[in-house]
Design an enzyme around this catalytic site. Structure first.
Site, PDB file in Angstrom:
ATOM      1  N   ASP A 141     -37.848 -21.957  27.169  1.00 42.08           N
ATOM      2  CA  ASP A 141     -36.379 -22.360  27.389  1.00 42.08           C
ATOM      3  C   ASP A 141     -36.462 -23.580  27.500  1.00 42.08           C
ATOM      4  O   ASP A 141     -37.645 -24.745  27.554  1.00 42.08           O
ATOM      5  CB  ASP A 141     -37.086 -21.964  28.957  1.00 42.08           C
ATOM      6  CG  ASP A 141     -35.471 -22.350  29.672  1.00 42.08           C
ATOM      7  OD1 ASP A 141     -34.775 -22.258  29.172  1.00 42.08           O
ATOM      8  OD2 ASP A 141     -35.745 -23.231  30.887  1.00 42.08           O
ATOM      9  N   ASP A 149     -34.565 -26.396  29.589  1.00 44.14           N
ATOM     10  CA  ASP A 149     -34.291 -27.360  30.614  1.00 44.14           C
ATOM     11  C   ASP A 149     -34.916 -26.086  32.228  1.00 44.14           C
ATOM     12  O   ASP A 149     -34.960 -25.468  32.251  1.00 44.14           O
ATOM     13  CB  ASP A 149     -32.752 -27.082  31.943  1.00 44.14           C
ATOM     14  CG  ASP A 149     -31.681 -27.687  30.528  1.00 44.14           C
ATOM     15  OD1 ASP A 149     -32.051 -28.925  29.965  1.00 44.14           O
ATOM     16  OD2 ASP A 149     -30.566 -27.058  29.654  1.00 44.14           O
ATOM     17  N   ASP A 157     -38.307 -20.723  33.129  1.00 48.44           N
ATOM     18  CA  ASP A 157     -38.747 -20.787  34.748  1.00 48.44           C
ATOM     19  C   ASP A 157     -37.912 -20.303  35.424  1.00 48.44           C
ATOM     20  O   ASP A 157     -38.038 -20.807  37.073  1.00 48.44           O
ATOM     21  CB  ASP A 157     -38.335 -22.750  34.471  1.00 48.44           C
ATOM     22  CG  ASP A 157     -37.358 -22.585  34.911  1.00 48.44           C
ATOM     23  OD1 ASP A 157     -36.698 -23.230  35.490  1.00 48.44           O
ATOM     24  OD2 ASP A 157     -36.055 -22.576  33.744  1.00 48.44           O
TER      25      ASP A 157
END
Length: 219
Positions: A9, A11, A168
């Protein structure tokens, strides 16, 4: 045994982009006469793609999220995304971890709900663009995460075999589950759920740990 495909991922995982997204969002809102939103507010909107971000910005501004302002805000936001890159910074240890993974022979890619061109701009700004063989953005395919198509397409293009997804957030956890991919959870990003309650195979708080995780993961 061949080295795995490691898909990231963007961001909240590779880069802390919330300050940049916060600045861009407030600039767009200011042009429309709305009050500035706080960094924690905007950070909480990150992860599900630009349409969700736009909706949340308008809702937080007490504006009609389904009216004509939606397209206006979306267009302005994406345009600024490609140029207003200050505030994007890599998390500590990310460049070194990517170098170590490449040294292990891993094939590296990014799957992000951020549109492709802003994702490219952010990665170039922080000096990470050249590290990845493939980047797929939120507008690259007909669907976006948590639909697993991004991960499946990336895995296929990079030759198949073993794969691990690094993210995250709740969206990333769901994406990994939908793709039936092992999930490494970076705990210092934008998740709202406690680590113990967020499905994952392994969690880490320091990118220095990631090469060892990938090397010794029980596939």
């Amino acid at each position: 045994m061949s080295a795995p495909v490691v898909i990231f991922d963007l961001d909240g995982t590779l880069i802390d982009s919330a300050p940049a997204i916060h600045a861009v969002s407030n600039a767009v809102l200011a042009d429309l006469g709305f009050e500035a939103l706080t960094l924690p507010q905007v950070r909480s909107f990150v992860g599900k793609g630009v349409p969700n971000l736009v909706r949340q910005l308008l809702i937080a501004s007490d504006a009609d999220a389904d009216g004509p302002l939606f397209r206006q805000v979306e267009t302005a936001l994406v345009a600024r995304y490609e140029t207003d890159v200050e505030g994007n910074v890599p998390y500590p240890g990310v460049p070194e971890a990517l170098e170590a993974l490449a040294g292990l022979g891993c094939r590296l890619a990014v799957c992000t709900n951020k549109p492709y061109r802003p994702a490219e701009a952010a990665l170039r700004h922080v000096g990470l663009w050249e590290r990845f063989e493939l980047v797929i953005g939120g507008d690259s395919l007909p669907t976006r995460k948590p639909d697993p198509a991004m991960l499946h397409r990336t895995h296929e293009k990079l030759g198949g075999g073993r794969m691990i997804y690094v993210g995250d957030s709740e969206v990333d956890s769901e994406t990994a589950a939908n793709a039936q991919a092992p999930f490494a959870l970076y705990t210092e990003g934008y998740r709202k759920t406690p680590v113990a309650d967020l499905p994952h195979n392994i969690a880490f708080s320091d990118f220095a740990m990631l090469p060892g995780i990938v090397r010794h993961f029980e596939w």
